[in-house]
Design a protein around this motif. Structure first.
Motif, PDB file in Angstrom:
ATOM      1  N   PRO A   1      85.512 -35.699   1.605  1.00 52.08           N
ATOM      2  CA  PRO A   1      84.322 -35.196   0.869  1.00 52.08           C
ATOM      3  C   PRO A   1      83.098 -35.873   1.418  1.00 52.08           C
ATOM      4  O   PRO A   1      82.926 -36.932   1.351  1.00 52.08           O
ATOM      5  CB  PRO A   1      84.733 -35.705  -0.547  1.00 52.08           C
ATOM      6  CG  PRO A   1      85.271 -36.986  -0.651  1.00 52.08           C
ATOM      7  CD  PRO A   1      86.371 -36.716   0.680  1.00 52.08           C
ATOM      8  N   ALA A   2      82.185 -34.860   1.814  1.00 54.65           N
ATOM      9  CA  ALA A   2      81.037 -35.503   2.609  1.00 54.65           C
ATOM     10  C   ALA A   2      79.903 -34.651   2.185  1.00 54.65           C
ATOM     11  O   ALA A   2      78.847 -34.881   2.432  1.00 54.65           O
ATOM     12  CB  ALA A   2      81.030 -35.347   4.131  1.00 54.65           C
ATOM     13  N   VAL A   3      80.144 -33.867   1.183  1.00 54.15           N
ATOM     14  CA  VAL A   3      78.535 -33.189   0.545  1.00 54.15           C
ATOM     15  C   VAL A   3      77.742 -34.052  -0.292  1.00 54.15           C
ATOM     16  O   VAL A   3      78.250 -34.874  -1.030  1.00 54.15           O
ATOM     17  CB  VAL A   3      79.210 -31.843  -0.614  1.00 54.15           C
ATOM     18  CG1 VAL A   3      78.217 -31.255  -1.060  1.00 54.15           C
ATOM     19  CG2 VAL A   3      80.243 -31.105   0.345  1.00 54.15           C
ATOM     20  N   ALA A   4      76.509 -33.784   0.154  1.00 56.10           N
ATOM     21  CA  ALA A   4      75.589 -34.773  -0.579  1.00 56.10           C
ATOM     22  C   ALA A   4      74.947 -33.664  -1.494  1.00 56.10           C
ATOM     23  O   ALA A   4      74.722 -32.717  -1.218  1.00 56.10           O
ATOM     24  CB  ALA A   4      74.594 -35.288   0.327  1.00 56.10           C
ATOM     25  N   THR A   5      74.539 -34.280  -2.786  1.00 57.63           N
ATOM     26  CA  THR A   5      74.023 -33.639  -3.721  1.00 57.63           C
ATOM     27  C   THR A   5      72.359 -34.230  -4.067  1.00 57.63           C
ATOM     28  O   THR A   5      72.328 -35.403  -4.278  1.00 57.63           O
ATOM     29  CB  THR A   5      74.655 -33.513  -4.919  1.00 57.63           C
ATOM     30  OG1 THR A   5      75.809 -32.948  -4.981  1.00 57.63           O
ATOM     31  CG2 THR A   5      73.690 -32.801  -5.989  1.00 57.63           C
ATOM     32  N   ASP A   6      71.382 -33.667  -3.834  1.00 55.37           N
ATOM     33  CA  ASP A   6      70.048 -34.179  -3.998  1.00 55.37           C
ATOM     34  C   ASP A   6      69.470 -33.731  -5.342  1.00 55.37           C
ATOM     35  O   ASP A   6      69.675 -32.738  -6.122  1.00 55.37           O
ATOM     36  CB  ASP A   6      68.966 -33.291  -3.041  1.00 55.37           C
ATOM     37  CG  ASP A   6      69.122 -33.687  -1.576  1.00 55.37           C
ATOM     38  OD1 ASP A   6      69.444 -34.821  -1.262  1.00 55.37           O
ATOM     39  OD2 ASP A   6      69.263 -32.823  -0.745  1.00 55.37           O
TER      40      ASP A   6
ATOM     41  N   LEU B   1      66.728 -38.696  -5.474  1.00 54.49           N
ATOM     42  CA  LEU B   1      67.796 -39.416  -5.186  1.00 54.49           C
ATOM     43  C   LEU B   1      68.941 -38.569  -4.472  1.00 54.49           C
ATOM     44  O   LEU B   1      68.672 -37.159  -4.492  1.00 54.49           O
ATOM     45  CB  LEU B   1      68.455 -39.585  -6.501  1.00 54.49           C
ATOM     46  CG  LEU B   1      67.726 -40.497  -7.363  1.00 54.49           C
ATOM     47  CD1 LEU B   1      68.129 -40.048  -9.097  1.00 54.49           C
ATOM     48  CD2 LEU B   1      67.797 -42.027  -7.227  1.00 54.49           C
ATOM     49  N   THR B   2      69.893 -39.007  -3.667  1.00 55.14           N
ATOM     50  CA  THR B   2      71.043 -38.421  -3.215  1.00 55.14           C
ATOM     51  C   THR B   2      72.138 -38.951  -3.441  1.00 55.14           C
ATOM     52  O   THR B   2      72.455 -40.315  -3.358  1.00 55.14           O
ATOM     53  CB  THR B   2      70.630 -38.331  -1.641  1.00 55.14           C
ATOM     54  OG1 THR B   2      69.587 -37.717  -1.242  1.00 55.14           O
ATOM     55  CG2 THR B   2      71.978 -37.512  -0.997  1.00 55.14           C
ATOM     56  N   VAL B   3      73.047 -38.098  -4.044  1.00 51.99           N
ATOM     57  CA  VAL B   3      74.409 -38.566  -4.205  1.00 51.99           C
ATOM     58  C   VAL B   3      75.351 -38.360  -3.324  1.00 51.99           C
ATOM     59  O   VAL B   3      75.363 -36.903  -3.132  1.00 51.99           O
ATOM     60  CB  VAL B   3      75.015 -38.083  -5.791  1.00 51.99           C
ATOM     61  CG1 VAL B   3      76.245 -38.464  -6.233  1.00 51.99           C
ATOM     62  CG2 VAL B   3      74.031 -38.648  -6.805  1.00 51.99           C
ATOM     63  N   THR B   4      76.302 -38.948  -2.767  1.00 52.75           N
ATOM     64  CA  THR B   4      77.229 -38.541  -1.645  1.00 52.75           C
ATOM     65  C   THR B   4      78.637 -39.048  -1.705  1.00 52.75           C
ATOM     66  O   THR B   4      78.715 -40.267  -2.573  1.00 52.75           O
ATOM     67  CB  THR B   4      76.641 -39.337  -0.332  1.00 52.75           C
ATOM     68  OG1 THR B   4      75.256 -39.240  -0.220  1.00 52.75           O
ATOM     69  CG2 THR B   4      77.450 -39.019   0.788  1.00 52.75           C
ATOM     70  N   ALA B   5      79.435 -38.437  -1.580  1.00 52.37           N
ATOM     71  CA  ALA B   5      80.739 -38.870  -1.781  1.00 52.37           C
ATOM     72  C   ALA B   5      81.370 -40.110  -1.014  1.00 52.37           C
ATOM     73  O   ALA B   5      80.978 -39.967   0.387  1.00 52.37           O
ATOM     74  CB  ALA B   5      81.749 -37.614  -1.540  1.00 52.37           C
ATOM     75  N   VAL B   6      81.985 -41.081  -1.306  1.00 54.24           N
ATOM     76  CA  VAL B   6      82.254 -42.123  -0.443  1.00 54.24           C
ATOM     77  C   VAL B   6      83.907 -42.028  -0.346  1.00 54.24           C
ATOM     78  O   VAL B   6      84.741 -42.023  -1.193  1.00 54.24           O
ATOM     79  CB  VAL B   6      82.195 -43.491  -1.179  1.00 54.24           C
ATOM     80  CG1 VAL B   6      82.728 -44.417  -0.293  1.00 54.24           C
ATOM     81  CG2 VAL B   6      80.754 -43.349  -1.523  1.00 54.24           C
ATOM     82  N   PRO B   7      84.320 -41.343   0.816  1.00 57.48           N
ATOM     83  CA  PRO B   7      85.718 -41.270   1.439  1.00 57.48           C
ATOM     84  C   PRO B   7      86.681 -42.658   0.872  1.00 57.48           C
ATOM     85  O   PRO B   7      86.221 -43.717   1.261  1.00 57.48           O
ATOM     86  CB  PRO B   7      85.839 -40.994   2.723  1.00 57.48           C
ATOM     87  CG  PRO B   7      84.509 -40.618   3.148  1.00 57.48           C
ATOM     88  CD  PRO B   7      83.523 -41.397   2.062  1.00 57.48           C
ATOM     89  N   GLU B   8      87.901 -42.188   0.520  1.00 59.27           N
ATOM     90  CA  GLU B   8      88.993 -43.215   0.297  1.00 59.27           C
ATOM     91  C   GLU B   8      89.344 -44.126   1.488  1.00 59.27           C
ATOM     92  O   GLU B   8      89.148 -43.397   2.521  1.00 59.27           O
ATOM     93  CB  GLU B   8      90.132 -42.846  -0.222  1.00 59.27           C
ATOM     94  CG  GLU B   8      89.816 -42.385  -1.837  1.00 59.27           C
ATOM     95  CD  GLU B   8      89.403 -43.370  -2.873  1.00 59.27           C
ATOM     96  OE1 GLU B   8      89.837 -44.590  -2.695  1.00 59.27           O
ATOM     97  OE2 GLU B   8      88.737 -43.179  -3.558  1.00 59.27           O
ATOM     98  N   PRO B   9      89.431 -45.591   1.431  1.00 55.20           N
ATOM     99  CA  PRO B   9      89.648 -46.156   2.781  1.00 55.20           C
ATOM    100  C   PRO B   9      90.907 -45.672   3.378  1.00 55.20           C
ATOM    101  O   PRO B   9      90.790 -45.462   4.688  1.00 55.20           O
ATOM    102  CB  PRO B   9      90.220 -47.497   2.198  1.00 55.20           C
ATOM    103  CG  PRO B   9      89.231 -47.845   1.078  1.00 55.20           C
ATOM    104  CD  PRO B   9      89.304 -46.444   0.414  1.00 55.20           C
ATOM    105  N   GLY B  10      91.814 -45.088   2.847  1.00 57.02           N
ATOM    106  CA  GLY B  10      92.978 -44.619   3.539  1.00 57.02           C
ATOM    107  C   GLY B  10      92.387 -43.126   4.290  1.00 57.02           C
ATOM    108  O   GLY B  10      93.171 -43.015   5.319  1.00 57.02           O
TER     109      GLY B  10
END
Length: 223
Positions: free
Chosen positions: A23-28, A192-201
């Motif tokens: 998930p790499a979609v950013a929401t402004d 503001l920008t909200v961005t998904a943070v990929p799981e370490p795996g």
């Protein structure tokens, strides 16, 4: 030749699947305090001094926004929400302000990202009510650790707004505070920008996929 091509194609397909699933979609999100954002239900028309609804700025599953004014020295809440004003804060239109004492009351926003997301505070504007030169300051904290991530120092907006670009991020959430004169200091245009943070795996699998593709290419070149 097909012996080398098939594993390479499979590896590339696997890598593509990983990239697609990350998930790499950013929401402004922009808080410009315009429209019907007042009242408990955050859907009432705003008049000067009206409370801004706590639902304003929320994005379901991505971001929760809350705000209040408080006694600077003790942290005791003065108003459970910030208030609206239409004009007269420098050259800004539609601002948020708070408190009732120009010397001892500050204001804050708390930006809490959803699970698996991080929030970035890009920028915001400040104005002074009737150019009173109140000498307030602003800073941003990490919501979980309390670490100061950015500070504006003391400022006076005067007749023209002051714009700041903190550019700070946290998956824990951010706290934006300004004062101690949040009565005569208004804030506007919070970006503001909200961005998904990929799981370490996900990163581990992605790195492994890149390694496999690289190894297959090297093997093909040497055969």
């Amino acid at each position: 030749m097909s012996f080398h091509r098939i594993p390479t194609v499979l590896a590339m397909l696997g890598l593509s699947a990983l990239l697609a699933s990350a998930p790499a979609v950013a929401t402004d999100v922009l808080l410009d305090f315009s429209g019907n954002i007042c009242g408990d239900a955050t859907n009432a028309a705003c008049t000067n001094g009206a409370g801004i609804g706590q639902g304003y700025g929320d994005v379901a599953g991505l971001l929760d926004v809350s705000h209040r004014s408080f006694v600077t020295a003790t942290g005791t809440t003065v108003n459970s929400s910030l208030l609206y004003w239409s004009t007269s804060y420098s050259d800004l239109m539609d601002v948020a302000w708070g408190g009732s004492n120009p010397d001892t009351h500050s204001a804050e926003f708390v930006f809490t990202p959803g699970a698996g997301y991080a929030v970035t505070l890009n920028s915001m504007d400040f104005g002074d009510y009737l150019n009173r030169n109140d000498g307030s300051s602003a800073f941003v904290l990490d919501l979980l650790t309390g670490q100061t991530l950015w500070s504006a120092g003391a400022f006076d907006a005067g007749a023209t707004r002051l714009s700041f670009m903190p550019g700070v991020s946290s998956a824990n959430g951010l706290v934006l505070r300004f004062g101690p004169d949040s009565y005569n200091t208004g804030i506007d245009n919070i970006s503001l920008t909200v961005t998904a943070v990929p799981e370490p795996g996900t990163w581990v699998m992605l790195a492994a996929g890149l390694g496999v593709v690289g190894a297959l290419r090297r093997r093909r070149e040497t055969v």
